[in-house]
Design an enzyme around this catalytic site. Structure first.
Site, mmCIF file in Angstrom:
data_model
loop_
_atom_site.group_PDB
_atom_site.id
_atom_site.type_symbol
_atom_site.label_atom_id
_atom_site.label_comp_id
_atom_site.label_asym_id
_atom_site.label_seq_id
_atom_site.Cartn_x
_atom_site.Cartn_y
_atom_site.Cartn_z
ATOM 1 N N ALA A 46 -1.274 -0.971 7.245
ATOM 2 C CA ALA A 46 -2.222 -1.473 7.342
ATOM 3 C C ALA A 46 -3.292 -0.780 7.722
ATOM 4 O O ALA A 46 -3.575 -1.022 9.156
ATOM 5 C CB ALA A 46 -2.481 -2.662 7.085
ATOM 6 N N LEU A 47 -3.664 0.429 7.708
ATOM 7 C CA LEU A 47 -5.083 1.186 8.881
ATOM 8 C C LEU A 47 -6.439 1.171 7.733
ATOM 9 O O LEU A 47 -7.197 0.789 8.363
ATOM 10 C CB LEU A 47 -4.592 2.465 8.730
ATOM 11 C CG LEU A 47 -5.281 3.298 9.791
ATOM 12 C CD1 LEU A 47 -5.821 2.831 10.734
ATOM 13 C CD2 LEU A 47 -5.080 5.166 9.948
ATOM 14 N N THR A 48 -6.157 1.508 6.943
ATOM 15 C CA THR A 48 -7.629 1.794 5.828
ATOM 16 C C THR A 48 -8.281 0.516 5.718
ATOM 17 O O THR A 48 -8.207 -0.739 5.530
ATOM 18 C CB THR A 48 -7.536 2.136 4.631
ATOM 19 O OG1 THR A 48 -6.727 3.424 4.643
ATOM 20 C CG2 THR A 48 -8.229 2.282 3.679
ATOM 21 N N THR A 100 -6.941 12.234 1.797
ATOM 22 C CA THR A 100 -7.203 12.748 0.528
ATOM 23 C C THR A 100 -7.129 14.575 1.043
ATOM 24 O O THR A 100 -6.865 14.522 2.226
ATOM 25 C CB THR A 100 -8.859 12.835 0.306
ATOM 26 O OG1 THR A 100 -9.868 13.057 1.996
ATOM 27 C CG2 THR A 100 -9.620 11.348 0.527
ATOM 28 N N ARG A 155 9.410 22.477 -30.464
ATOM 29 C CA ARG A 155 8.706 22.101 -31.502
ATOM 30 C C ARG A 155 8.137 23.100 -31.304
ATOM 31 O O ARG A 155 8.570 24.687 -30.747
ATOM 32 C CB ARG A 155 7.213 21.269 -30.002
ATOM 33 C CG ARG A 155 5.907 21.337 -31.403
ATOM 34 C CD ARG A 155 5.617 20.797 -32.055
ATOM 35 N NE ARG A 155 4.510 20.376 -32.035
ATOM 36 C CZ ARG A 155 4.006 19.671 -33.724
ATOM 37 N NH1 ARG A 155 4.758 18.728 -34.315
ATOM 38 N NH2 ARG A 155 2.831 19.583 -33.786
ATOM 39 N N GLU A 180 -2.816 8.137 2.239
ATOM 40 C CA GLU A 180 -2.357 8.774 3.120
ATOM 41 C C GLU A 180 -3.274 10.320 3.161
ATOM 42 O O GLU A 180 -2.501 11.202 3.696
ATOM 43 C CB GLU A 180 -1.019 9.798 3.107
ATOM 44 C CG GLU A 180 0.270 8.362 2.567
ATOM 45 C CD GLU A 180 1.444 7.976 3.625
ATOM 46 O OE1 GLU A 180 1.883 8.949 4.649
ATOM 47 O OE2 GLU A 180 2.416 7.232 2.494
#
Lengths: 384, 257
Positions: free
Chosen positions: A122-124, A368, A270, A366
């Site tokens: 938990a950093l953000t 952007t 296909r 982790e």
């Protein structure tokens, strides 16, 4: 060229078989229900997959980075949510592995390695995403304890983890803030009074993986739960990313490979205009590019892992490069896979629409893709 | 209780092909014979519960090493791999000689054999080996349990199941009803690298190279042909109610019901 050892091939093949037999059949259901797949945690624990990155003396398998990446890729190939479980287990544990005392490791790692307890990182915060150093969650000293107040956001497995690495500001003096020495890492156990997970996000992809908001209201933590020195939190977090970002790269390569496999099979079966669509040059060219980019991403990932493990001074750049390239590859390949399958690909009848939604997160979390580019560019220009 | 599991390394199912001598080409990638893995699983469960070791016995080329490692990763304690260039081309009789000679050098309470192999499909080796070793043979076991001084098995019968008992040492041939084999754990895979695999040559077994191999073969392959192509299968994957409708429509459409 990076080759896998016999042992790495054996690990990959075993996990591939397990993924095809036991995980692939659950993937669509996990996505649709959006419920955290505890049965997958149990399966991964039973097969010792969660034990991979931990030292043997604490019940782990002491696997090298490439083994870990190969395993995350194979799981993510069929289910990105399940592939994320060992990646987050490692992410949440890395500050402890890097900065923990032997006593702290003895206390927590055996349960983490056995999969009896999940970890989170938990950093953000709501106002501190890419600018994570701007975090506001505070920890103040109170005798032998610390009192934590604040909020964290977008924490993978934050609500289901038994142990969460929380980064809190312990010094607001300008010189420490500027030197990134204002943050300290604390491990909070689930059930700590004042520590809660009030809500989880409703997401576009990796829908089975919970992403939680964490709240700290006078949460009291003993100093024995502080990992690393006071003021070392930022360094621990950055060191963690050097190891964890390639894990997200592996998840991305797995998603891309899964989508490629579906697209190739479909293009071979296909028929339109009297022949398999893969034999039409425009579709054939798409498949060729998808396969080439996926393999290039994988090779960059393994090459980066070797350098990071060998202590390369540019480890952070390598971690960013492999995550950047793999994440963009996953997004492009899954988007093309939906295109190859046409209308069918847009429906839940085939897994590629899920893979396309899952791929997006690898460009976001982790760090952007923009932050990865920033790190790479700064490292390139550092010695000018 | 020590159990020897006969494990054959067969070509990966679906990739089988013949070599120039019309024999199964074993230079391709090999895997553990599927039926043998069911017996391995049962042996592991029995030795985990009652103590003793599960030991693998394989006669096969160097390429058998990986299937052996996988079986060790599943939990077998060690393996004996009879490997010798002169073995190539051996027929069932020669293979029998080799296995019997190897088992005479080993200590065991039980020998487990799968019902047959995905390549040769002879299905008689276990019985022949029991005769050669002079031990009781219990076949088509759907359940295996130790009893005082012996072994008891269940064998499906038209009315339920038969119960067979014999003193040990004994040979047991089992079926897939014993239960699905486990997946090797990653810890198992990593530990398997350091488990002992003894390589035995024909000389170690006191067998002359000329007594086995293609030259000593008492069977000759005169001709081979591919099985006739079968019409594509229709898979019904719907839930039970919808599946019933589909199956009934399928049969009715062909005036079979």
């Amino acid at each position: 060229m990076t080759r896998l050892s016999n042992e790495q091939v054996a690990l990959r093949d075993a996990v591939r078989e397990l993924a095809d037999d036991k995980i692939a059949p659950r993937a669509a259901e996990i996505d649709q229900s959006g419920e955290f797949p505890w049965d997958m945690v149990e399966l991964l624990a039973k097969q010792d997959i969660l034990a991979l990155p931990f030292p043997a003396e604490y019940g782990g398998l002491a696997a090298d980075m490439i083994s870990m990446l190969v395993v995350i890729e194979e799981l993510s190939r069929v289910c990105a949510t399940t592939g994320l479980i060992p990646a987050v287990q490692e992410l949440g544990s890395l500050p402890l592995l890097h900065g923990g005392t032997d006593e702290q490791k003895q206390r927590w790692i055996p349960d983490l390695a056995a999969g009896k307890m999940l970890a989170a990182f938990a950093l953000t915060e709501a106002g501190a995403g890419s600018d994570a150093a701007n975090a506001r969650t505070r920890a103040t000293r109170d005798g032998d304890d610390w009192i934590i107040n604040g909020e964290k956001r977008f924490i993978s497995q934050g609500d289901v983890a038994g142990l969460v690495a929380v980064f809190a500001v312990t010094d607001t003096s300008p010189e420490q803030v500027n030197a990134h020495r204002h943050m300290t890492c604390f491990y909070l156990e689930k059930g700590t009074p004042g520590f809660s997970a009030p809500r989880v996000e409703h997401k576009m992809g990796i829908r089975g993986s919970t992403t939680a908001e964490l709240a700290f209201a006078d949460a009291r933590v003993p100093d024995a739960n502080r990992v690393g020195e006071v003021g070392d939190g930022w360094g621990l977090a950055m060191k963690t990313f050097e190891r964890s970002r390639p894990g997200i790269g592996a998840q991305a390569v797995g998603i891309a490979q899964g989508a490629l496999d579906v697209a190739v099979k479909y293009a071979g079966e296909r028929k339109q205009f009297g022949k398999p669509i893969g034999l039409h040059q425009m579709i054939g060219a798409m498949l060729a590019d998808m396969a080439t980019h996926t393999e290039a991403a994988r090779q960059l990932l393994w090459g980066a892992a070797e350098r990071i493990e060998a202590g390369d001074p540019h480890a952070a750049r390598w971690a960013s490069m492999c995550k950047l390239f793999a994440g963009d590859t996953a997004m492009a390949v899954t988007t093309d896979a939906v295109q190859v399958l046409g209308g069918y690909g847009y429906t839940t009848e085939y897994p590629v629409e899920r893979m396309m939604r899952d791929a997006k997160i690898t460009q976001l979390y982790e760090g952007t893709q923009q932050i990865q580019r920033l790190i790479i560019a700064r490292d390139l220009l550092a010695n000018l | 209780m020590n159990i020897v599991v006969l494990l054959k390394a067969v070509p990966v199912v679906g990739t089988e092909r013949l070599d120039g001598s019309l024999l199964t080409d074993r230079s391709v990638q090999l895997e553990a014979n599927g039926n043998d893995e069911y017996l391995l699983e049962k042996a592991l469960q029995l030795t985990e519960t009652h103590g003793g070791e599960t030991i693998l016995l394989t006669v096969g080329p160097a390429g058998a090493t990986e299937p052996i490692r996988k079986a060790l990763a599943m939990g077998a304690a060690r393996a004996v791999h009879v490997v010798d260039d002169a073995i190539k081309g051996s027929d069932m009789r020669a293979t029998l000689d080799i296995l019997a000679a190897a088992l005479r050098k080993m200590e065991y309470d039980l020998v487990f054999a799968g019902a047959d192999t995905s390549d040769g499909q002879g299905g008689v080796l276990g019985a022949a080996l029991a005769v050669r070793l002079g031990v009781p043979y219990l076949s088509y076991a759907s359940e295996i349990e130790p009893i005082d001084g012996g072994v008891r098995i269940h064998r499906l019968s038209p009315t339920g199941y038969d119960v067979l008992e014999a003193p040990t040492p004994a040979m047991v041939m089992g079926t897939q009803l014993l239960g699905a084999p486990r997946y090797p754990s990653l810890r198992g895979i990593m530990q398997a690298r350091s488990k002992p695999v003894e390589a035995w040559s024909l000389a170690d077994l006191g067998l002359a190279p000329a007594a086995v191999g293609g030259g000593a073969s008492t069977t000759k392959t005169l001709d081979t042909s591919k099985p006739p192509e079968r019409a594509g299968a229709t898979f019904v994957r719907e839930p039970a109610d919808a599946a019933v409708t589909q199956v009934v429509d399928f049969l009715a459409g062909r005036r079979l019901i």
